[in-house]
Design an enzyme around this catalytic site. Sequence first.
Site, PDB file in Angstrom:
ATOM      1  N   MET A  32      86.967 -48.453  58.128  1.00  0.00           N
ATOM      2  CA  MET A  32      86.046 -49.026  59.119  1.00  0.00           C
ATOM      3  C   MET A  32      86.278 -48.373  60.484  1.00  0.00           C
ATOM      4  SD  MET A  32      85.408 -52.936  58.046  1.00  0.00           S
ATOM      5  CE  MET A  32      86.816 -53.649  58.868  1.00  0.00           C
ATOM      6  N   LEU A  35      90.621 -45.288  63.711  1.00  0.00           N
ATOM      7  CA  LEU A  35      91.640 -44.684  62.840  1.00  0.00           C
ATOM      8  C   LEU A  35      92.988 -44.584  63.537  1.00  0.00           C
ATOM      9  CD1 LEU A  35      89.588 -41.781  61.176  1.00  0.00           C
ATOM     10  CD2 LEU A  35      89.815 -44.167  60.455  1.00  0.00           C
ATOM     11  N   HIS A  36      94.038 -44.894  62.766  1.00  0.00           N
ATOM     12  CA  HIS A  36      95.417 -44.799  63.257  1.00  0.00           C
ATOM     13  C   HIS A  36      96.243 -44.067  62.202  1.00  0.00           C
ATOM     14  CE1 HIS A  36      95.941 -48.037  60.435  1.00  0.00           C
ATOM     15  NE2 HIS A  36      95.091 -48.796  61.103  1.00  0.00           N
ATOM     16  N   HIS A  39      95.600 -44.863  58.484  1.00  0.00           N
ATOM     17  CA  HIS A  39      94.451 -44.164  57.894  1.00  0.00           C
ATOM     18  C   HIS A  39      94.793 -42.687  57.683  1.00  0.00           C
ATOM     19  CE1 HIS A  39      92.331 -47.431  60.298  1.00  0.00           C
ATOM     20  NE2 HIS A  39      91.873 -47.659  59.082  1.00  0.00           N
ATOM     21  N   LYS A 152      98.731 -51.894  52.537  1.00  0.00           N
ATOM     22  CA  LYS A 152      98.685 -52.884  53.621  1.00  0.00           C
ATOM     23  C   LYS A 152      97.720 -54.014  53.266  1.00  0.00           C
ATOM     24  CE  LYS A 152      97.562 -54.401  57.913  1.00  0.00           C
ATOM     25  NZ  LYS A 152      96.132 -54.454  57.871  1.00  0.00           N
ATOM     26  N   ASP A 153      96.548 -53.645  52.745  1.00  0.00           N
ATOM     27  CA  ASP A 153      95.554 -54.641  52.333  1.00  0.00           C
ATOM     28  C   ASP A 153      95.726 -54.852  50.835  1.00  0.00           C
ATOM     29  OD1 ASP A 153      93.858 -54.921  54.914  1.00  0.00           O
ATOM     30  OD2 ASP A 153      94.166 -52.781  54.657  1.00  0.00           O
ATOM     31  N   SER A 188      97.353 -51.525  62.219  1.00  0.00           N
ATOM     32  CA  SER A 188      96.053 -52.123  61.920  1.00  0.00           C
ATOM     33  C   SER A 188      95.140 -51.898  63.111  1.00  0.00           C
ATOM     34  CB  SER A 188      96.209 -53.625  61.682  1.00  0.00           C
ATOM     35  OG  SER A 188      94.948 -54.263  61.754  1.00  0.00           O
TER      36      SER A 188
HETATM   37  P1  AMP Z   1      90.300 -50.446  57.389  1.00  0.00           P
HETATM   38  O1  AMP Z   1      89.743 -49.399  58.311  1.00  0.00           O
HETATM   39  O2  AMP Z   1      91.154 -51.437  58.066  1.00  0.00           O
HETATM   40  O3  AMP Z   1      89.234 -51.048  56.513  1.00  0.00           O
HETATM   41  O4  AMP Z   1      91.283 -49.686  56.404  1.00  0.00           O
HETATM   42  C1  AMP Z   1      90.846 -48.578  55.666  1.00  0.00           C
HETATM   43  C2  AMP Z   1      91.899 -48.193  54.674  1.00  0.00           C
HETATM   44  O5  AMP Z   1      93.103 -47.854  55.354  1.00  0.00           O
HETATM   45  C3  AMP Z   1      92.255 -49.340  53.713  1.00  0.00           C
HETATM   46  O6  AMP Z   1      92.488 -48.799  52.419  1.00  0.00           O
HETATM   47  C4  AMP Z   1      93.518 -49.877  54.312  1.00  0.00           C
HETATM   48  O7  AMP Z   1      94.357 -50.521  53.373  1.00  0.00           O
HETATM   49  C5  AMP Z   1      94.162 -48.618  54.832  1.00  0.00           C
HETATM   50  N1  AMP Z   1      95.144 -48.950  55.880  1.00  0.00           N
HETATM   51  C6  AMP Z   1      94.932 -49.678  56.993  1.00  0.00           C
HETATM   52  N2  AMP Z   1      96.072 -49.817  57.699  1.00  0.00           N
HETATM   53  C7  AMP Z   1      97.037 -49.188  56.987  1.00  0.00           C
HETATM   54  C8  AMP Z   1      98.443 -48.985  57.167  1.00  0.00           C
HETATM   55  N3  AMP Z   1      99.092 -49.473  58.216  1.00  0.00           N
HETATM   56  N4  AMP Z   1      99.115 -48.269  56.236  1.00  0.00           N
HETATM   57  C9  AMP Z   1      98.468 -47.778  55.151  1.00  0.00           C
HETATM   58  N5  AMP Z   1      97.147 -47.927  54.926  1.00  0.00           N
HETATM   59  C10 AMP Z   1      96.437 -48.624  55.820  1.00  0.00           C
END
Ligand code: AMP
Length: 283
Positions: A32, A35-36, A39, A152-153, A188
Amino acid sequence: MQMQRIEGIADVLRAVKAARRGGRRIGLVPTMGALHRGHAALIERAAGDGCFTVVSIFVNPAQFGPNEDLARYPRPLENDLKVAMAAGADAVFTPAASEVYPPGFDTWVEVGGGLTDRLCGASRPGHFRGVATIVLKLFNMTEPDRAYFGEKDYQQLQVVRRLARDLDLPLEVVPVPTVREDDGLAMSSRNKYLSPEERVVAPRLYQALKTAAEAAASGERRASEILRRGVEIIETQPAFQIDYLEIVDGEGLQPLNELKPGAVMLAAVRLGNTRLIDNIRLT
Ligand code: AMP
């Protein structure tokens, strides 16, 4: 090769088909945005596997509840493009909500309630229906051989695995370990919401999980006792409100009374207006 920036659904399919004709396998990293390094770890993994790596950035309205943070969710696109490129993405796919959910859209993917009604599903009704629907749509749009998801999720990862298995999707779901800040806080996009005071408190959540995991590692088998150790640490910080803290089997996510191989401890807490989730393996 320059990283491609793609908006249209037909265009992304064209790009992945061209890459496949060139002998590449396709790796999808759904995000979404905002990005960190978490990601980036997924993107690096996909690129490292030799995949033509597509990073989708789509703040999916269907997975947000009416009172959640859809409107204020961070959308720093220019920085996201830099992070994706540095991590080795071949394409960043930013579809428009109007093309993903055109007028009249009304087909939904429901993974069974055993996985989706509990834990995050209990406090976020409809969330995993939104997740499963967008993930299947993104799979259809980009035809990946491998799709990368963060541990993480954890519940989301299991929901996606079940989706892929139950619907015979011709791809591999690849889990990637959680990337943390130096103080242990799981990275996050929502950490940006934390006030400076809350940011100081936030790493306690992971400390609680680690303390509980240490109890398990030193031989404690009773879930109630392991949970108690975790709760004790969380409760040292009155700012935390526990949403759930559970020990479950790592696949079906059903609660355990006694530890068994594959057990995972899952946590969600509120800290002010921010909801934090995290998890740890117990064996
Ligand atoms: P999001 O943008 O939060 O929907 O996350 C996108 C993808 O990145 C999902 O598969 C998350 O599980 C993964 N993700 C988010 N934060 C982390 C993290 N700290 N370590 C590893 N994967 C992550």
